[in-house]
Design a protein around this motif. Sequence first.
Motif, mmCIF file in Angstrom:
data_model
loop_
_atom_site.group_PDB
_atom_site.id
_atom_site.type_symbol
_atom_site.label_atom_id
_atom_site.label_comp_id
_atom_site.label_asym_id
_atom_site.label_seq_id
_atom_site.Cartn_x
_atom_site.Cartn_y
_atom_site.Cartn_z
ATOM 1 N N VAL A 34 38.408 41.885 33.701
ATOM 2 C CA VAL A 34 39.472 41.703 35.763
ATOM 3 C C VAL A 34 40.427 42.726 34.904
ATOM 4 O O VAL A 34 41.081 42.325 33.672
ATOM 5 N N ARG A 35 41.106 44.066 35.889
ATOM 6 C CA ARG A 35 41.876 44.593 36.078
ATOM 7 C C ARG A 35 42.588 44.376 36.960
ATOM 8 O O ARG A 35 42.361 43.801 38.191
ATOM 9 N N TYR A 36 44.297 44.160 37.532
ATOM 10 C CA TYR A 36 44.770 44.409 38.551
ATOM 11 C C TYR A 36 45.078 46.030 39.054
ATOM 12 O O TYR A 36 46.030 46.888 38.504
ATOM 13 N N THR A 37 45.417 46.005 40.190
ATOM 14 C CA THR A 37 45.792 47.544 41.486
ATOM 15 C C THR A 37 47.230 47.149 40.952
ATOM 16 O O THR A 37 47.610 46.738 40.716
ATOM 17 N N PRO A 38 47.533 48.312 40.785
ATOM 18 C CA PRO A 38 49.473 48.365 40.959
ATOM 19 C C PRO A 38 49.399 47.864 42.977
ATOM 20 O O PRO A 38 50.436 47.339 42.490
ATOM 21 N N ALA A 39 49.039 47.525 43.046
ATOM 22 C CA ALA A 39 48.931 46.864 44.091
ATOM 23 C C ALA A 39 48.744 45.115 43.713
ATOM 24 O O ALA A 39 49.012 44.513 45.106
ATOM 25 N N GLY A 40 48.617 45.315 43.010
ATOM 26 C CA GLY A 40 48.230 43.396 42.560
ATOM 27 C C GLY A 40 46.671 42.745 43.187
ATOM 28 O O GLY A 40 46.810 42.038 42.645
#
Length: 93
Positions: free
Chosen positions: A16-22
């Motif tokens: 899992v990673r996170y977008t700049p928007a979280g």
Amino acid sequence: MNRMVLSAQLVERGAVRYTPAGLPACDFGLKHESQVTEAGIPRKVSLEMRAVAIGDLAQRLMKLEIGSTGTFAGFLTHQRNGRGTVLHVTEFE
């Protein structure tokens, strides 16, 4: 219209990673095999493609076991590095 529906098997899944928007995002690999008719002749079709899911759907797909099959629907776009095509999954059954 840019819409794709693919019956496929989950063959690979990244962390899992996170977008700049979280929002959570999950990159994964799908494999499809079937037989279709083209110009009246049966043809075996086999393909593997990259896919990504974002948000609640990413969390749901993280729980899916490798080797599981399902129907993935979404839209096609280019990969972040500009090499190849990726399916952005917006629905899964």
